[in-house]
Design an enzyme around this catalytic site. Structure first.
Site, short mmCIF file in Angstrom:
data_model
loop_
_atom_site.label_atom_id
_atom_site.label_comp_id
_atom_site.label_asym_id
_atom_site.label_seq_id
_atom_site.Cartn_x
_atom_site.Cartn_y
_atom_site.Cartn_z
N VAL A 44 -47.44 -81.77 -15.88
CA VAL A 44 -46.92 -81.91 -17.08
C VAL A 44 -45.31 -81.84 -17.28
CG1 VAL A 44 -47.23 -81.09 -19.43
CG2 VAL A 44 -49.12 -81.02 -18.11
N CYS A 45 -44.77 -83.05 -17.64
CA CYS A 45 -43.31 -82.90 -18.23
C CYS A 45 -42.63 -82.65 -16.92
CB CYS A 45 -43.09 -81.83 -19.13
SG CYS A 45 -41.50 -82.02 -19.82
#
Length: 335
Positions: free
Chosen positions: A111-112
């Site tokens: 994520v990210c």
């Protein structure tokens, strides 16, 4: 209860100091919501040493165990990010643990800025990957073997799935739930969390109006705002120049210098985004969509979709009924 109980799906969330808290809690809340609608996700959190970690906003998160003590098959390994990604990729024990666990996990999700420690393992070399748009250039420079997509909400390449910034982790998790349990369960989980499901991986992280590189020129800002406010209006170069009180030549120079596009390209992109919203959120016939978005005719609408997005309006609408992003196989072919 009819039938056999659904087998447990083991989700392992990696924790480390400085982790972005929403990268952790967003996906885990999706799995928890899915459990209310027939899922059987078993969530485990782990850090390198098993000690509590301090996340963003100063929150303390207590892991269940150490990463070395994970002795069960991992169905989904999740790697969140941290704002100072360079400290994460310099943490050799963390990278070693991620590499080891990723090697025996069915699906690996980042994520990210979590894409950075995953890339540091070398496992993303030759793969497409996403991250927050502001970090895309850093990711590409640091790991040139990774094919960085700076625009997509999330990207799936084989068993690796990586997402854009922060809340995109929720979209990523909903997509994984849909793959595991079907679209109905993913929609139910999204509704439970009061979030939109209609953000498939290929959707852009930002709109053309947000990303236009305009500066301080008030004349151009007024023109851009007028196009955005009413895509159906007369936005020919002559009409826009007349409204702005400048020559067509001068307006052409302003568009080129401050948006990187011609006036016609900008108007088309705004109308395309308007049509996308109509297709995502409703069931209007294509002639209505074409009229309301400013294209005028279905044929013009189709040509624009094919030229810019590579799909027909009908295919785009069908795609937005699912969160899935086209999977990329080992040879890079889209399945």
């Amino acid at each position: 209860m009819n039938g056999s109980p659904r087998p447990a799906h083991q989700v392992l969330m990696v924790l480390f100091d400085g982790v972005q808290i929403l990268d952790v809690t967003g996906p885990l809340e999706v799995y928890a919501a899915a459990n209310e609608f027939g899922g059987n996700y078993r969530i485990t959190t782990a850090s390198v040493d098993g000690k509590p970690v301090t996340a963003t906003a100063g929150l303390c998160v207590v892991p269940d165990l150490t990463l070395a003590d994970v002795d069960f098959p991992v169905d989904t390994l999740m790697i969140p990010g941290k704002p100072d990604w360079w400290t994460a990729v310099s943490d050799t024990p963390l990278i070693d643990c991620i590499r080891h666990l990723a090697g025996r996990s069915r699906t690996v999700a980042a994520v990210c800025a979590g894409t950075f420690p995953l890339a540091a393992t070398g496992l993303l070399d030759g793969c497409r990957a996403a991250t927050h748009w502001r970090l895309a250039a850093d990711l590409a420079a640091r790991y040139p073997g990774v094919d960085v997509d700076s625009d997509a909400i999330f990207v799936r390449d084989g068993r690796f799935i990586t997402s854009a910034g922060i809340t995109a982790g929720i979209d990523l998790a909903l997509s994984l739930v849909e793959s595991d349990l079907g679209a109905d369960t993913a929609r139910a989980a999204a509704k439970q969390l009061v979030v939109f499901m209609a953000r498939p991986g290929g959707q852009s992280q930002f709109s053309v109006r947000q990303s236009a590189k305009y500066g301080t020129d008030s004349v151009l800002r007024q023109i851009l705002d007028s196009v955005t406010a009413d895509p159906r209006g007369d936005h020919s170069l002559a009409a826009m120049a007349a409204r702005a009180g400048v020559s067509e030549r001068h307006l052409t120079r302003l568009f080129r210098a401050e948006t990187g596009m011609t006036a016609a390209q900008y108007v088309e992109r705004i109308r395309l985004e308007a049509a996308q919203v109509l297709l995502e959120s409703g069931s209007d016939p294509l002639d209505n969509v074409a009229r309301r978005s400013g294209f005028g005719s279905v044929e013009t609408l189709r040509r624009s979709f094919h030229r810019v997005l590579g799909v027909t309006p009908g295919a785009y609408r069908d795609r937005f009924r699912t969160t899935r992003y086209p999977d990329t196989g080992p040879e890079g072919d889209s399945r």
